[in-house]
Design an enzyme around this catalytic site. Structure first.
Site, PDB file in Angstrom:
ATOM      1  N   GLY A  10       0.765  -0.957   0.287  1.00  0.00           N
ATOM      2  CA  GLY A  10      -0.235   0.308  -0.431  1.00  0.00           C
ATOM      3  C   GLY A  10       1.075   1.119  -0.140  1.00  0.00           C
ATOM      4  O   GLY A  10       2.460   1.245   0.550  1.00  0.00           O
ATOM      5  N   LYS A  32       4.903   0.124   8.000  1.00  0.00           N
ATOM      6  CA  LYS A  32       4.810   1.389   7.811  1.00  0.00           C
ATOM      7  C   LYS A  32       6.126   2.789   7.610  1.00  0.00           C
ATOM      8  O   LYS A  32       6.552   2.443   8.322  1.00  0.00           O
ATOM      9  CB  LYS A  32       3.162   2.668   8.553  1.00  0.00           C
ATOM     10  CG  LYS A  32       3.951   3.892   7.779  1.00  0.00           C
ATOM     11  CD  LYS A  32       2.257   4.926   8.649  1.00  0.00           C
ATOM     12  CE  LYS A  32       0.679   4.925   7.799  1.00  0.00           C
ATOM     13  NZ  LYS A  32       0.520   6.248   8.915  1.00  0.00           N
ATOM     14  N   ASP A 122     -10.195  10.542   8.241  1.00  0.00           N
ATOM     15  CA  ASP A 122      -9.494  10.204   7.132  1.00  0.00           C
ATOM     16  C   ASP A 122     -10.379   9.051   6.973  1.00  0.00           C
ATOM     17  O   ASP A 122      -9.555   8.426   6.667  1.00  0.00           O
ATOM     18  CB  ASP A 122      -7.944  10.097   7.094  1.00  0.00           C
ATOM     19  CG  ASP A 122      -7.701   9.702   5.700  1.00  0.00           C
ATOM     20  OD1 ASP A 122      -8.201  10.945   4.616  1.00  0.00           O
ATOM     21  OD2 ASP A 122      -6.375  10.065   5.513  1.00  0.00           O
TER      22      ASP A 122
END
Length: 254
Positions: A10, A32, A122
């Protein structure tokens, strides 16, 4: 940190997410990765500290955070089901029973966040993940803010961002009801099987604003129950003062 970085799964504004393998346990995790900048480091620390303070079954557990060779790393649980953007791209638009389940889980998670004093800011299909057992997980807390009466720290993702944030010239601030709008836009996209990209192809600012003031609607209304249509209309109320809160916007029945 004891993990071997594998393929990228991603990518977004807050960095890349890679699959990684814990070298001690052999388990796969999500990592991440961001470039080390002062701005990223500040966001990295805020997000990491926030995640450590949040305890909810739909919020991923933070497994570690590291800084190494100019990169920042946040290690979290990996969810084999992928995100809802990928899901509807592969499988087509969701059925109403599936939408009801997603709405229930996301709204319950937002209720927890709002009661803790935070707004997510978000909510969108790529930030809603599925476990291999079909459970929902809400991710990406990089834009999360403390709730206050007239917040003006504007950020978010078009087309999911609430009009009181996007149309800043017509607003003196916003609050946690921006998340309710984003839930509505997310469910609309999942129901239609496509995103509503607003204000991306016009030349006139006035035309952009006029389009954003038109509340998006379902194209095939007869396909959906009156309860779902009513739910979307409530969530997609232009005036945030008239838009229900998460507590009031109860998910429609499956």
């Amino acid at each position: 940190g004891g993990e071997r970085i594998l393929e990228c799964i991603g990518e977004g504004g807050s960095g890349q997410v890679h699959k990684a393998r814990n070298l001690k346990t052999g388990h796969l995790v999500a990592m991440k990765i961001q470039e080390w900048t002062h701005k990223n480091f500040k966001k990295f620390m805020i997000e990491s500290l926030l995640l450590q303070s949040l305890v909810h079954q739909n919020i991923p557990k933070l497994m570690g955070m590291y800084s190494w060779k100019g990169k920042l790393y946040i290690c979290m649980e990996l969810y084999a089901g992928g995100d809802l953007d990928d899901f509807y791209t592969r499988m087509g638009s969701l059925k109403e029973s599936q939408l009801a389940f997603v709405a229930k889980e996301v709204l319950e998670t937002l209720l927890y966040l709002h009661q803790k004093g935070y707004m997510h800011r978000d909510i969108k299909p790529p930030n809603i993940l599925l476990t291999d057992a079909g459970e929902v997980r809400l991710v990406d807390f990089g834009l999360m803010l403390k709730i206050k009466k007239k917040c003006k720290d504007r950020a978010g993702t078009i087309p999911y961002v609430a009009p009181e944030i996007a149309l800043e010239y017509f607003s003196d601030g916003f609050n946690e009801k921006c998340d309710v709008w984003s839930v509505g836009m997310t469910l609309l996209e999942l129901a239609e099987g496509g995103s509503y990209l607003l204000g991306t192809s016009k030349n006139s600012i006035l035309e952009d604003l006029a389009e954003m003031m038109e509340v998006p609607r379902l194209t095939k209304r007869d396909k959906w129950s009156p309860v779902f249509r009513s739910f979307l209309e409530d969530a997609l109320t232009l005036d945030p003062a008239m838009r229900p809160s998460v507590e009031v916007t109860m998910p429609f029945p499956a």
